[in-house]
Design a protein around this motif. Structure first.
Motif, PDB file in Angstrom:
ATOM      1  N   GLU A 203      25.929 -89.635  62.378  1.00 17.56           N
ATOM      2  CA  GLU A 203      27.006 -89.637  61.373  1.00 17.56           C
ATOM      3  C   GLU A 203      28.364 -90.100  61.918  1.00 17.56           C
ATOM      4  O   GLU A 203      29.337 -90.148  61.172  1.00 17.56           O
ATOM      5  CB  GLU A 203      27.196 -88.266  60.680  1.00 17.56           C
ATOM      6  CG  GLU A 203      25.925 -87.654  60.089  1.00 17.56           C
ATOM      7  CD  GLU A 203      25.353 -88.450  58.927  1.00 17.56           C
ATOM      8  OE1 GLU A 203      26.101 -89.229  58.317  1.00 17.56           O
ATOM      9  OE2 GLU A 203      24.142 -88.307  58.641  1.00 17.56           O
TER      10      GLU A 203
ATOM     11  N   CYS B  79      34.143 -91.792  53.824  1.00 13.28           N
ATOM     12  CA  CYS B  79      33.426 -91.126  54.916  1.00 13.28           C
ATOM     13  C   CYS B  79      34.110 -89.810  55.255  1.00 13.28           C
ATOM     14  O   CYS B  79      35.141 -89.462  54.694  1.00 13.28           O
ATOM     15  CB  CYS B  79      33.376 -92.043  56.141  1.00 13.28           C
ATOM     16  SG  CYS B  79      34.989 -92.391  56.838  1.00 13.28           S
ATOM     17  N   ASP B  80      33.510 -89.102  56.179  1.00 16.84           N
ATOM     18  CA  ASP B  80      34.064 -87.840  56.666  1.00 16.84           C
ATOM     19  C   ASP B  80      35.070 -88.194  57.764  1.00 16.84           C
ATOM     20  O   ASP B  80      34.688 -88.693  58.825  1.00 16.84           O
ATOM     21  CB  ASP B  80      32.914 -86.982  57.206  1.00 16.84           C
ATOM     22  CG  ASP B  80      33.398 -85.647  57.765  1.00 16.84           C
ATOM     23  OD1 ASP B  80      34.626 -85.452  57.903  1.00 16.84           O
ATOM     24  OD2 ASP B  80      32.532 -84.813  58.073  1.00 16.84           O
TER      25      ASP B  80
ATOM     26  N   GLY C 245      31.097 -88.904  53.309  1.00 18.76           N
ATOM     27  CA  GLY C 245      29.922 -89.310  54.082  1.00 18.76           C
ATOM     28  C   GLY C 245      28.596 -88.851  53.497  1.00 18.76           C
ATOM     29  O   GLY C 245      27.547 -89.036  54.114  1.00 18.76           O
ATOM     30  N   THR C 246      28.638 -88.268  52.307  1.00 23.53           N
ATOM     31  CA  THR C 246      27.419 -87.816  51.652  1.00 23.53           C
ATOM     32  C   THR C 246      27.257 -88.550  50.325  1.00 23.53           C
ATOM     33  O   THR C 246      28.221 -88.706  49.579  1.00 23.53           O
ATOM     34  CB  THR C 246      27.470 -86.289  51.403  1.00 23.53           C
ATOM     35  OG1 THR C 246      27.558 -85.641  52.657  1.00 23.53           O
ATOM     36  CG2 THR C 246      26.233 -85.806  50.656  1.00 23.53           C
TER      37      THR C 246
ATOM     38  N   THR D 254      25.312 -88.602  46.689  1.00 25.53           N
ATOM     39  CA  THR D 254      24.571 -87.704  45.800  1.00 25.53           C
ATOM     40  C   THR D 254      24.170 -88.425  44.527  1.00 25.53           C
ATOM     41  O   THR D 254      24.858 -89.341  44.059  1.00 25.53           O
ATOM     42  CB  THR D 254      25.413 -86.464  45.409  1.00 25.53           C
ATOM     43  OG1 THR D 254      26.675 -86.917  44.911  1.00 25.53           O
ATOM     44  CG2 THR D 254      25.651 -85.553  46.587  1.00 25.53           C
TER      45      THR D 254
ATOM     46  N   SER E 103      20.530 -85.647  47.550  1.00 24.46           N
ATOM     47  CA  SER E 103      21.661 -86.117  48.357  1.00 24.46           C
ATOM     48  C   SER E 103      21.166 -86.555  49.733  1.00 24.46           C
ATOM     49  O   SER E 103      20.104 -86.125  50.192  1.00 24.46           O
ATOM     50  CB  SER E 103      22.725 -85.023  48.491  1.00 24.46           C
ATOM     51  OG  SER E 103      22.298 -84.037  49.395  1.00 24.46           O
ATOM     52  N   THR E 104      21.932 -87.432  50.341  1.00 26.29           N
ATOM     53  CA  THR E 104      21.646 -87.875  51.704  1.00 26.29           C
ATOM     54  C   THR E 104      22.968 -88.190  52.387  1.00 26.29           C
ATOM     55  O   THR E 104      24.040 -88.033  51.777  1.00 26.29           O
ATOM     56  CB  THR E 104      20.701 -89.097  51.713  1.00 26.29           C
ATOM     57  OG1 THR E 104      20.314 -89.383  53.065  1.00 26.29           O
ATOM     58  CG2 THR E 104      21.380 -90.330  51.108  1.00 26.29           C
ATOM     59  N   THR E 105      22.888 -88.590  53.616  1.00 27.66           N
ATOM     60  CA  THR E 105      24.124 -88.848  54.353  1.00 27.66           C
ATOM     61  C   THR E 105      24.178 -90.297  54.835  1.00 27.66           C
ATOM     62  O   THR E 105      23.154 -90.977  54.920  1.00 27.66           O
ATOM     63  CB  THR E 105      24.222 -87.934  55.590  1.00 27.66           C
ATOM     64  OG1 THR E 105      23.121 -88.222  56.450  1.00 27.66           O
ATOM     65  CG2 THR E 105      24.225 -86.474  55.196  1.00 27.66           C
ATOM     66  N   TYR E 106      25.385 -90.729  55.160  1.00 23.75           N
ATOM     67  CA  TYR E 106      25.593 -92.107  55.623  1.00 23.75           C
ATOM     68  C   TYR E 106      24.730 -92.409  56.847  1.00 23.75           C
ATOM     69  O   TYR E 106      24.142 -93.486  56.953  1.00 23.75           O
ATOM     70  CB  TYR E 106      27.069 -92.331  55.969  1.00 23.75           C
ATOM     71  CG  TYR E 106      27.955 -92.619  54.771  1.00 23.75           C
ATOM     72  CD1 TYR E 106      27.463 -92.554  53.462  1.00 23.75           C
ATOM     73  CD2 TYR E 106      29.298 -92.959  54.948  1.00 23.75           C
ATOM     74  CE1 TYR E 106      28.289 -92.812  52.373  1.00 23.75           C
ATOM     75  CE2 TYR E 106      30.124 -93.229  53.873  1.00 23.75           C
ATOM     76  CZ  TYR E 106      29.625 -93.152  52.591  1.00 23.75           C
ATOM     77  OH  TYR E 106      30.437 -93.426  51.525  1.00 23.75           O
TER      78      TYR E 106
ATOM     79  N   LYS F 236      21.910 -91.358  57.671  1.00 22.96           N
ATOM     80  CA  LYS F 236      20.482 -91.522  57.365  1.00 22.96           C
ATOM     81  C   LYS F 236      20.182 -92.855  56.698  1.00 22.96           C
ATOM     82  O   LYS F 236      19.073 -93.383  56.832  1.00 22.96           O
ATOM     83  CB  LYS F 236      20.010 -90.373  56.469  1.00 22.96           C
ATOM     84  CG  LYS F 236      19.990 -89.034  57.195  1.00 22.96           C
ATOM     85  CD  LYS F 236      19.374 -87.938  56.329  1.00 22.96           C
ATOM     86  CE  LYS F 236      19.415 -86.603  57.061  1.00 22.96           C
ATOM     87  NZ  LYS F 236      20.173 -85.602  56.314  1.00 22.96           N
TER      88      LYS F 236
END
Lengths: 155, 727
Positions: free
Chosen positions: B57, B86-87, B157-158, B160, B167-170, B172
């Motif tokens: 991430e 992003c986060d 960064g998620t 949905t 949901s998933t993350t960047y 992944k």
């Protein structure tokens, strides 16, 4: 061959006696956090602690360091940037280019070790380091913040 | 864009093309995938040129401009991150290299970091880079879920999908996103919806600056590296006649003594200190050339002649100034002057180079990676494709590191030692005496006022040095240097004069002394603001008018200039009396795309001791990307501007600069630093710089306050030459 105690470690260095402590630290010991700014003790970028006293290393030959004197550089101030001065610096986002900041931090740490609650005049008397980016007001605020933290601190 | 996507696809692998391909139509050129050897392995997915997201991430944002303390690294990352959604806590940055930019058809565009341009000239395309990456990440998730991308949202960064709750993350989906075509169009956020940009977030580059870990150019260590110290002819334009290498060859650590160009000699040794000791002992005979006897007095006389010369380049002209001045009820005249200044970055000029017959690499703190690469190629005798420059954080820049003189030197030295890396560090003395100095100028101002005290005519004649003539002569316009007139231009978006005067003439008699000029933080706005704003103060006082009210009358056509002046005056309490013994002065100017004004409060003791108590500084940069860093830039601007006003001066004797170190080139220190209150009034709709404009109002606000305190009008700097005591 001079032997220096730097950050708690004895180091034998192969230099001419008149080599400035700054360059012995940078080029023989390999610690480059201490900076060259002027070579004439005018700017303070090379400030280290010699037995706890803020010292401009560019104007001190290694031969002037007596056996047993303890030298502390920015790398040895704390193992992980956790010295109260470093924490205050981080909290106030003090550095700009950052080149003078090791010297500033070492000067501030020595000041606070000697005078835990310095007055503004005492800060000004001790903090004569040059910063060309112009961080002076945040440096002063960070020294006050560290002083408010209250703990006596050692360089 | 020079190649079509279809053409590219046929010539490079799909993986290579897609990974590196452009984010938005028209905004990027296409390029080849080049792994980032320094930080990123080839397997880490590059979403586009600006954004790399690792499986853990971590978000790596690429920054083309140079960080030299001004905070552009953090500000540009905020702009990309804002659109990327992003986060922020996962963001790190890296510099692409100039060689990579060249190989990828300038996918990162301009690397030049000067003129307060870092954010104001690249905000659009870096934000589009972030937005395009976000769209690709969302699309990768949507394709995996087999839903429409429009049904998905990204935040922190998620990603949905509301309807299904998935949901998933960047991290992944990054690998899948990197294989997608970039969107043809992206919409940018309205700044009022910003969550990361526009906020006073902390800098990304602070931690290592507190522990000694930050590596500057002077700190670089390479295997087998040697060190060089250099001395160039102290008289500008002079040459090396001879030197006696044998005299120092056997000194400790010395490896080689090498001529560098026709005007310098370097000693290469195992350590820099030993190189410097040997260099100081090296007998060098100079051919000092045509300027061996030049002095500051010569320059002053040359400039004085220009103040009334017939020929001059015109920048701004309205009405008939000659007639207006001839018919004025009151005529005021004054001559001002501004000296040469050295940038005096805390880190002296330096670079490391490794040269072989097939490749030349340079590591250096530079404000312009691309010109550094061009200089490397030229000096090495190799094509640019066989050269590379690695940028290192700058220990101050202020314009000096936009030049390439030390890079050419280090390459010339490295060529003498093929295969061995050589690090060149200038001594402070070399740095002070081989500068690219703030130009020297004088200015004659003549103002005409009617019986009611209205300014009816103004002639500003600038005489003196042109930066472009010395640095970029190809940018002169029929001999005229437009940069000379910063802050004095006709109405427009850049550096425009904030006053409407019915009969106006602003012109420049170019007079170039032999001292090489350079872009110095604030550039020509510095002295132009002093000339203009101190003279406005003179005109107001000569006619018994309040300096603020006098200016306001002339600013009705310049609402942005006026709003910033009013903001500073209001915060300072201009309409209320100052504390006992304290006196105020004000100044305003526009430059580098921003509007700035300042009010200074000073006192002067009977013995002439100046104390600057408080500065109120207002800035309208249009959009404010990081308010706490703008405050840092404004505060720093006063240190730079007041250092110049109080002490800064490089004088010439026997063709050379007299000030060789900080003991003779005094600068502001902490005890003289006033309180600075930053008033940020971003009015939106434009993007202005913040690193430089405020410097220009520092000196005139203080000089005008000194007049209010003492009745003494200071027209030449530095202030240290003037006696402020009561006569």
């Amino acid at each position: 061959m001079p032997r220096l105690n730097i950050n708690g470690r004895d180091v034998d260095i192969a230099v001419e006696d008149d080599t400035p402590l700054l360059w012995a630290i940078r080029e023989q010991v390999g610690l480059t956090g201490t900076k060259y700014g002027c070579g004439v003790a005018a700017c303070g970028a090379c400030t280290v602690h010699v037995d706890g006293v803020a010292t401009r290393a560019c104007a001190v030959p290694v031969s002037a360091i007596a056996p047993g004197q303890k030298i502390v550089t920015i790398e040895g101030l704390s193992p992980d940037g956790s010295h109260p001065v470093q924490k205050a610096w981080a909290a106030l986002d003090v550095p700009q280019c950052g080149y003078c900041q090791a010297g500033m931090i070492m000067a501030a740490a020595a000041l606070l070790a000697a005078k835990p609650k310095p007055t503004e005049d005492e800060i000004h008397a001790e903090m004569t380091n040059i910063c060309r980016c112009g961080t002076y007001n945040r440096v002063r605020a960070a020294i006050n913040l560290a002083a408010e933290g209250g703990e006596p601190r050692r360089g | 864009m020079t190649m079509t996507a279809a053409h590219m696809r046929s010539t490079v692998s799909r993986r290579g093309f897609l990974a590196a391909s452009a984010a938005t139509a028209g905004a990027f050129s296409l390029g080849f995938h080049i792994p980032f050897a320094q930080a990123q392995g080839a397997d880490v997915p590059e979403i586009n040129a600006w954004v790399v997201i690792k499986p853990d991430e971590t978000v790596v944002i690429r920054i083309a401009r140079s960080e030299m303390g001004q905070g552009t690294l953090t500000g540009l990352a905020q702009l990309v991150a804002e659109e990327l959604e992003c986060d922020w806590s996962k963001v790190t940055t890296e510099y692409p290299t100039p060689g990579q930019n060249l190989a990828r058809q300038r996918v990162w565009r301009n690397f030049s970091t000067g003129g307060s341009r870092g954010i104001r000239e690249s905000h659009d395309y870096v934000r589009r880079g972030g937005a395009a990456a976000r769209e690709m990440l969302i699309r990768a998730a949507a394709e995996d879920w087999k839903v429409a991308p429009g049904e998905c949202r990204a935040a922190s960064g998620t990603i949905t999908h509301g309807a299904s709750g998935r949901s998933t993350t960047y991290g992944k989906v990054a690998a899948a996103a990197a294989k997608l075509e970039p969107p043809a169009e992206v919409a940018l956020k309205d700044p009022k919806d910003w969550k990361i940009a526009g906020k006073p977030v902390q800098r990304l580059d602070t931690a290592d600056k507190l522990t000694g870990k930050q590596v500057y150019g002077v700190d670089l260590k390479l295997p087998g590296m040697l060190n060089a110290a250099i001395k160039a002819c102290p008289v500008f334009g002079g040459k090396v006649k001879s030197f006696d290498a044998a005299a120092v060859q056997s000194m400790p650590g010395v490896k080689k003594v090498v001529p560098v160009g026709d005007n310098a000699v370097a000693v290469v040794a195992d350590t820099w200190w030993r190189a410097k000791v040997a260099l100081d002992a090296l007998p060098i005979v100079w051919d000092e050339g045509a300027h061996a006897k030049a002095s500051s007095a010569d320059t002053a006389a040359m400039l004085k002649e220009g103040l009334t010369a017939e020929q001059a380049f015109v920048a701004n002209q309205t009405g008939d100034v000659k007639a207006a001045l001839a018919g004025a009820a009151k005529r005021i005249e004054a001559v001002y002057g501004y000296p040469h200044q050295n940038h005096a970055t805390m880190e002296p000029m330096n670079a490391t180079a490794k040269w072989t017959a097939d490749r030349c690499e340079v590591w250096t703190p530079t404000q312009n990676g691309e010109s550094a690469l061009a200089a490397t190629a030229e000096a090495s005798g190799l094509p640019a494709a066989k050269c590379e420059v690695y940028k290192i954080h700058l220990g101050g820049g202020f314009g000096r590191r936009g030049m390439t003189d030390w890079i050419r030197q280090v390459v010339a030295i490295a060529k003498e030692m093929p295969g061995t890396p050589v690090k060149l560090i200038w001594s402070r003395e070399e740095d002070m005496t081989q500068g690219k100095y703030h130009p020297v100028t004088q200015c004659r101002l003549v103002g005409g006022l009617d019986a009611s005290g209205n300014l009816t005519g103004l002639h500003m004649r600038i005489s003196g040095q042109s930066i472009l003539a010395g640095v970029l002569p190809q940018n002169l316009q029929n001999g005229r240097d437009p940069v000379t007139f910063q802050g004095l231009n006709p109405p427009g978006p850049e550096a425009s004069l904030g006053y409407t005067v019915p009969n106006l003439l602003i012109d420049h008699a170019m007079r170039n002394p032999h001292v090489p000029p350079g872009f110095w933080r604030g550039v020509n706005l510095n002295q132009n603001a002093i000339y203009l704003e101190c003279f406005m103060d003179e005109l107001a006082h000569a006619t018994g008018q309040d300096p603020l009210a006098f200016r306001r009358k002339l600013m009705v056509n310049s609402p942005k200039h006026l709003a910033v002046l009013n903001a500073a005056a209001e915060r300072a309490g201009w309409d209320k009396p100052a504390p006992a013994g304290v006196h105020r002065g004000l100044a305003q100017i526009m430059g580098f795309g921003s509007y700035v004004a300042a009010v200074a409060e000073v006192s002067v003791s009977p013995k002439g001791q100046l104390k600057i108590h408080r500065i109120v500084a207002a800035t309208d940069p249009g959009h404010a990307v990081n308010p706490q860093q703008i405050a840092a830039q404004v505060e720093g601007s006063f240190v730079y501007g007041l250092s110049a006003a109080l002490y800064g001066e490089c004088t010439v004797k026997d063709g050379r600069i007299e000030q060789e170190n900080f003991d003779t080139y005094q600068v502001l220190r902490m005890d003289e630093m006033p309180k600075v209150e930053t008033v940020l009034v971003p009015s939106g709709g434009f993007w202005g710089g913040v690193g430089e404009p405020t410097i220009a109002v520092a000196a005139p606000a203080v000089l005008n306050a000194i007049f209010a305190a003492t009745g003494k009008r200071i027209r030449t700097l530095p202030l240290k030459h003037h006696d402020l005591s009561k006569a």
